[in-house]
Design a protein around this motif. Structure first.
Motif: not given
Ligand code: MLT
Length: 401
Positions: A211-215, A237-245, A305-308
């Protein structure tokens, strides 16, 4: 019986065999969606501090709360839900070590004759875990799928948007932004699924790991943005792709208390309570250190930072999309998701996978591995480094390594 091996294992196996035969080849990995950017500074700082906490008796942590520390669950409620106008209770959030594990495990709550519906192409875990638990029937070559699984085909002709199942389905898996096609679902369309589930008593399992990739501001990030969804939908939901986890491991699942289920004696029970029972029986929680790191990604600075980093991967997605188009390919996705779905000109996705590997030393994921409707496509991820993403597109445009 499960057919073949797990998709990403098979992709890795073929890539390793090629690398062994061609030790000088500089392979570019755009197959499995694994991140390449390091954890952001706010997360690293919190992890270090949490390690120090473990070194002193006063701040040491043994077993954590079964469903996650409140400091993390409160941060999730605030930033992922309240900020979008969704109210949830803390005891509806279950912190875990991965969305893959949760989407794979939740089927343990369902009866063996429950009918499962999936999108096709599909993230293989939804199907494979139901096959392992004996719910799928045999693989039917003619159907191109398992006998007892209902497939909702997503092809270019329907804009990769699933139709409601015509057959009865008790549990429907949905994934948006979609893995593998990279497409999204509008609120109007998602509402059709919610209405269907409420009318038929079906359960929706909504995987929104990306979801954090939605523009596009019109696209829903959570299924709970749709009225009535709290009565019929579980969200992963996952922190994997959102926060590099991907290597650090932290995720969560939302099971609202309003979802009811029927047990084998016909009693009405809360699905949330069944999931809580399963989690506390089989899982001892995510480490304190990891949860501190995850919570830091929800702080103001950590979130920026994670959104960047997400924006950086989405720039890769643009480079891939445009690069492939310049090379003459038809592509989908890559606008609200880190996946690009490439139409294979000759229609054979494993053959194209091999051609890409031997001709350009690039690893993709063959669409056929995601289901029969994925045949004729290949998935590329935007998670490689910028340098490798650019090099990969140069190779493809040039027509050689
Ligand atoms: C993928 O490549 O589809 C994902 O990385 C797999 C996963 O998240 O398990």
């Amino acid at each position: 019986m499960l057919r073949g091996g797990y998709l990403f294992y098979e992709v890795g196996r073929r890539a390793a065999a090629f690398a062994a035969e061609h030790p000088d080849a500089e392979l570019i990995r755009m197959g499995i969606g694994d991140v390449t950017r390091p954890l952001v500074p706010a997360v690293i700082e919190a992890l270090h501090k949490a390690v120090d906490d473990m070194s002193r008796a006063e701040t040491f942590h043994g077993y954590g709360p079964d469903f996650g520390y409140d400091f993390l669950r409160e941060a999730i409620l605030r930033r992922d839900y309240a900020a979008r106008g969704v109210s949830l209770d803390l005891d509806e959030i279950f912190v875990s070590d991965g969305a893959k594990c949760d989407v794979g495990n939740i089927q343990e709550l369902f009866s063996s004759d429950a009918v499962v519906a999936v999108m096709d192409p599909v993230y293989p875990v939804y199907v494979d875990t139901n096959v392992m638990s004996g719910r799928s029937g045999r693989f039917d070559e003619q159907k191109g799928g398992y006998e007892r699984i209902v497939y909702m085909p997503c092809r270019a002709e329907n804009g990769f948007v699933p139709e409601l199942p015509k057959e009865r389905a008790d549990v429907l898996y949905l994934c948006f932004p979609n893995n593998p096609t990279g497409m999204t679902l509008s609120k109007e369309h998602l509402k059709r699924f919610v209405d269907y589930a409420r009318q038929s008593g079906a359960l929706l399992l909504y995987d929104s790991a990306y979801e954090s990739y939605i523009s596009d501001p019109a696209m829903p990030h959570s299924i709970y943005e749709i009225e009535g969804a709290k009565e019929c939908a579980v969200e992963f939901r996952s922190m994997s792709k959102t926060a590099g986890f991907t290597g650090t491991r932290c995720a969560y699942t939302v099971v609202p208390k309003a979802i009811s289920a029927r047990d084998t004696l016909g009693n009405t029970v809360r699905l949330r309570d069944l999931w809580a029972r399963r989690v506390s029986t089989k899982f001892n929680g995510v480490s304190y250190i990891t949860q501190r790191g995850a919570a830091a990604a929800y702080s103001k600075i950590g979130n920026e930072q994670v959104l960047a980093v997400v924006a950086d991967y989405m720039e890769n997605a643009r480079i891939i999309r445009e690069g492939l188009q310049q090379a003459g390919y038809t592509v989908y996705g890559g606008v609200n998701a880190p996946y690009i779905w490439l139409k294979v000109p000759h229609g054979d996705s494993w053959k194209f996978f091999d051609e890409l590997l031997s001709g350009y030393h690039i690893i993709g994921t063959p669409g056929a591995g995601f289901g029969s409707a994925g045949e004729g496509y290949l998935r590329m991820t935007a998670f490689a480094t910028r340098e490798n993403t650019i090099r990969a597109m140069e190779r493809i445009k040039r027509g050689s390594v």
